[in-house]
Design a protein around this motif. Structure first.
Motif, PDB file in Angstrom:
ATOM      1  N   LEU A  29      -2.858   5.467  -7.793  1.00  0.00           N
ATOM      2  CA  LEU A  29      -1.836   4.469  -8.114  1.00  0.00           C
ATOM      3  C   LEU A  29      -0.506   5.138  -8.458  1.00  0.00           C
ATOM      4  O   LEU A  29       0.571   4.700  -8.023  1.00  0.00           O
ATOM      5  CB  LEU A  29      -2.313   3.596  -9.273  1.00  0.00           C
ATOM      6  CG  LEU A  29      -1.404   2.429  -9.666  1.00  0.00           C
ATOM      7  CD1 LEU A  29      -1.184   1.507  -8.476  1.00  0.00           C
ATOM      8  CD2 LEU A  29      -2.004   1.667 -10.844  1.00  0.00           C
ATOM      9  N   ALA A  66       1.106   6.607  -5.311  1.00  0.00           N
ATOM     10  CA  ALA A  66       1.729   5.625  -4.420  1.00  0.00           C
ATOM     11  C   ALA A  66       3.171   5.346  -4.817  1.00  0.00           C
ATOM     12  O   ALA A  66       3.962   4.849  -4.000  1.00  0.00           O
ATOM     13  CB  ALA A  66       0.914   4.335  -4.428  1.00  0.00           C
ATOM     14  N   HIS A  67       3.535   5.655  -6.061  1.00  0.00           N
ATOM     15  CA  HIS A  67       4.905   5.412  -6.508  1.00  0.00           C
ATOM     16  C   HIS A  67       5.822   6.617  -6.327  1.00  0.00           C
ATOM     17  O   HIS A  67       7.042   6.483  -6.390  1.00  0.00           O
ATOM     18  CB  HIS A  67       4.901   5.000  -7.996  1.00  0.00           C
ATOM     19  CG  HIS A  67       4.324   3.648  -8.238  1.00  0.00           C
ATOM     20  ND1 HIS A  67       2.957   3.417  -8.243  1.00  0.00           N
ATOM     21  CD2 HIS A  67       4.917   2.447  -8.487  1.00  0.00           C
ATOM     22  CE1 HIS A  67       2.743   2.134  -8.495  1.00  0.00           C
ATOM     23  NE2 HIS A  67       3.907   1.524  -8.648  1.00  0.00           N
ATOM     24  N   ALA A  75      -1.737   4.208  -0.909  1.00  0.00           N
ATOM     25  CA  ALA A  75      -2.231   2.939  -1.446  1.00  0.00           C
ATOM     26  C   ALA A  75      -3.460   2.438  -0.694  1.00  0.00           C
ATOM     27  O   ALA A  75      -4.270   1.682  -1.264  1.00  0.00           O
ATOM     28  CB  ALA A  75      -1.123   1.890  -1.391  1.00  0.00           C
ATOM     29  N   TYR A 114      -6.623   3.462  -2.267  1.00  0.00           N
ATOM     30  CA  TYR A 114      -6.676   2.768  -3.563  1.00  0.00           C
ATOM     31  C   TYR A 114      -7.253   1.364  -3.375  1.00  0.00           C
ATOM     32  O   TYR A 114      -8.113   0.917  -4.157  1.00  0.00           O
ATOM     33  CB  TYR A 114      -5.263   2.715  -4.154  1.00  0.00           C
ATOM     34  CG  TYR A 114      -5.139   1.904  -5.423  1.00  0.00           C
ATOM     35  CD1 TYR A 114      -5.441   2.470  -6.665  1.00  0.00           C
ATOM     36  CD2 TYR A 114      -4.754   0.566  -5.380  1.00  0.00           C
ATOM     37  CE1 TYR A 114      -5.334   1.715  -7.828  1.00  0.00           C
ATOM     38  CE2 TYR A 114      -4.637  -0.180  -6.532  1.00  0.00           C
ATOM     39  CZ  TYR A 114      -4.936   0.393  -7.752  1.00  0.00           C
ATOM     40  OH  TYR A 114      -4.828  -0.354  -8.904  1.00  0.00           O
ATOM     41  N   HIS A 115      -6.828   0.660  -2.326  1.00  0.00           N
ATOM     42  CA  HIS A 115      -7.346  -0.679  -2.063  1.00  0.00           C
ATOM     43  C   HIS A 115      -8.782  -0.618  -1.560  1.00  0.00           C
ATOM     44  O   HIS A 115      -9.615  -1.478  -1.908  1.00  0.00           O
ATOM     45  CB  HIS A 115      -6.461  -1.400  -1.043  1.00  0.00           C
ATOM     46  CG  HIS A 115      -5.112  -1.806  -1.579  1.00  0.00           C
ATOM     47  ND1 HIS A 115      -4.947  -2.737  -2.573  1.00  0.00           N
ATOM     48  CD2 HIS A 115      -3.857  -1.386  -1.248  1.00  0.00           C
ATOM     49  CE1 HIS A 115      -3.663  -2.892  -2.844  1.00  0.00           C
ATOM     50  NE2 HIS A 115      -2.972  -2.063  -2.039  1.00  0.00           N
ATOM     51  N   HIS A 163      -5.759  -4.677  -7.046  1.00  0.00           N
ATOM     52  CA  HIS A 163      -4.855  -4.726  -5.892  1.00  0.00           C
ATOM     53  C   HIS A 163      -3.426  -5.069  -6.294  1.00  0.00           C
ATOM     54  O   HIS A 163      -2.469  -4.508  -5.748  1.00  0.00           O
ATOM     55  CB  HIS A 163      -5.365  -5.762  -4.877  1.00  0.00           C
ATOM     56  CG  HIS A 163      -6.711  -5.426  -4.316  1.00  0.00           C
ATOM     57  ND1 HIS A 163      -6.949  -4.318  -3.541  1.00  0.00           N
ATOM     58  CD2 HIS A 163      -7.916  -6.061  -4.441  1.00  0.00           C
ATOM     59  CE1 HIS A 163      -8.218  -4.265  -3.192  1.00  0.00           C
ATOM     60  NE2 HIS A 163      -8.838  -5.328  -3.730  1.00  0.00           N
ATOM     61  N   ALA A 202      -0.708  -2.249  -7.299  1.00  0.00           N
ATOM     62  CA  ALA A 202      -0.002  -1.452  -6.291  1.00  0.00           C
ATOM     63  C   ALA A 202       0.961  -2.276  -5.458  1.00  0.00           C
ATOM     64  O   ALA A 202       1.780  -1.706  -4.708  1.00  0.00           O
ATOM     65  CB  ALA A 202      -1.001  -0.752  -5.377  1.00  0.00           C
ATOM     66  N   GLU A 245       4.406  -1.239  -2.926  1.00  0.00           N
ATOM     67  CA  GLU A 245       4.332  -1.468  -1.483  1.00  0.00           C
ATOM     68  C   GLU A 245       5.454  -2.394  -1.024  1.00  0.00           C
ATOM     69  O   GLU A 245       6.125  -2.136  -0.016  1.00  0.00           O
ATOM     70  CB  GLU A 245       2.964  -2.062  -1.144  1.00  0.00           C
ATOM     71  CG  GLU A 245       1.807  -1.134  -1.467  1.00  0.00           C
ATOM     72  CD  GLU A 245       0.480  -1.863  -1.438  1.00  0.00           C
ATOM     73  OE1 GLU A 245       0.496  -3.116  -1.370  1.00  0.00           O
ATOM     74  OE2 GLU A 245      -0.568  -1.204  -1.478  1.00  0.00           O
TER      75      GLU A 245
END
Length: 416
Positions: free
Chosen positions: A45, A48-49, A70, A73-74, A80, A83, A87
């Motif tokens: 998580l 993803a940033h 991501a 991660y999903h 969900h 994130a 996205e």
């Protein structure tokens, strides 16, 4: 300056990515999904940033990295919604800064990829609603941003058209002002130069009579002074008419109209009264257009002014020949010619030597305005010759409208 701006952008984006990552981790801990957040989920998580720090410099790469991190991660069924902001933010940045076709294709591919991955998990119930929400978010971002970009492009195009039209109007206004200034300069030259020359000649004749030592002929001196007074009165009247038209008062009062070719005889008579043996000869029965007649009148007027003023000539011949659709004008004198200092036309008034005069230049410009030409130079037997060829009908020059306006601009001062 550019490097500082880029550093500032990266710094701000890094701070934004940190704030979003902290919020996402807090949300995943507070509202766990199918699977509680563990160190691996927190790492995915947060990772993803990270690409959001370069979202403005490399928007496509940032979006690809966000999706790549991501996606697992999903797949591991972590929260969900945590994130989703990263996205959507990456997709929004790419949609704004990327090319439109590429944005639509990439958004569609991302949508299909998310659909394939999430629905391959066979999830149902609440997880299925979350999947639908993610799809709706992607579709909403792509459609919304594209709509905004279309609106912005239309607005930019409308603004550009308005600015271009404004620039065109300004350029046209400047062009018209330049043309009007040139026309006014020519009119004032034609109006004043000839009259001042005649006044000077007559005043010189009167001074010569007084200084000659012979008994004064009061009648002859009075005649010279009366001619000077009459020329001054006519010049004042014509100058007032010209200024009235230039002010464009709009009261409908007609200005003095130049007489055209029919007034050339008066110019020759005035030259004859100044002491020249002036002769006018006309050939051909065709008639010229009014604007061509005005140009012919002013060319002959300027040529005679130069003869009286500079040539020290004893005689001058003016020939008007109408044939083959053209009006041919020839003004030839027996004076000093252009070789002598202050010689007629080319020397003193055309500005060939000192650049101080505008007579030949003005004649050339007037002739060109109706599609004609002017040549000036020494005559075959000495003296100076001005030869002009004008079409009997209005030529293809750009000055037709200008000469139509000249008809209301006041008659230039004739030699009286």
């Amino acid at each position: 300056m550019l490097i500082k701006a880029r550093v500032r952008d990266v710094t701000l984006d890094t701070l934004l990515a940190g704030v979003l990552a902290a919020g996402a981790l807090a949300a995943a801990v507070a509202w766990p999904g199918v699977r509680s957040l563990d160190p691996l989920g927190a790492l995915l998580l947060a990772g993803a940033h990270v690409p959001l720090a370069w979202r403005r410099r490399r928007p496509g790469l940032a979006l690809a990295l966000v999706v790549a991190v991501a996606l697992p991660y999903h797949l591991l069924q972590y929260q969900h919604h945590a994130a989703a902001p990263a996205e959507v933010f990456a997709l929004f940045t790419f949609a704004v800064m990327g090319r439109r076709v590429r944005t639509v294709l990439f958004g569609t591919a991302a949508l299909l990829l998310v659909c394939a991955v999430l629905f391959s998990m066979g999830a149902s119930g609440r997880s299925g609603l979350e999947q639908i929400g993610v799809i709706e978010a992607i579709v909403g971002v792509v459609v919304g941003v594209q709509t905004w970009r279309v609106h912005r492009a239309r607005l930019a195009a409308a603004t550009e058209r308005a600015e271009r039209a404004e620039r065109t109007r300004e350029e046209e206004a400047r062009r018209r002002v330049a043309e009007e200034r040139l026309r006014i300069a020519r009119d004032l030259h034609d109006l004043l130069a000839h009259s001042i020359t005649v006044i000077g000649v007559r005043a010189g004749a009167a001074a010569h009579l007084v200084a000659s030592g012979r008994p004064l002929d009061r009648a002859e001196i009075a005649g010279c002074l009366n001619e000077i007074a009459a020329t001054c009165r006519d010049t004042r009247t014509e100058l007032r008419a010209t200024l009235q038209v230039l002010r464009e008062a709009g009261d409908g009062a007609p200005g003095a109209v130049p007489p055209g070719a029919a007034g050339i005889a008066e110019l020759v008579d005035a030259a004859r009264e100044s002491g020249l043996a002036a002769v006018l000869e006309e050939r051909g029965a065709e008639r010229e257009a009014p604007e061509v007649g005005i140009v012919a009148y002013r060319i002959v007027q300027e040529a005679l002014t130069n003869v009286v003023k500079h040539a020290r000539a004893g005689s001058v011949e003016v020939l008007l020949e109408r044939a083959a659709g053209n009006l041919r004008i020839t003004v030839a004198d027996d004076g000093r010619g252009p070789a002598a200092p202050g010689g007629a036309g080319a020397g003193a008034d055309a500005g060939a030597g000192t650049g101080a005069g505008f007579g030949i230049v003005g004649m050339t410009e007037r002739a060109r305005s109706v599609g004609g030409t002017v040549e000036a130079g020494p005559g075959p037997a000495g003296g100076f010759v001005v030869a002009a060829v004008l079409p009997l009908g209005a030529g293809d020059g750009t000055g037709g409208d200008r000469h139509a306006r000249d008809q209301g601009a006041g008659r230039p001062a004739d030699a009286r």
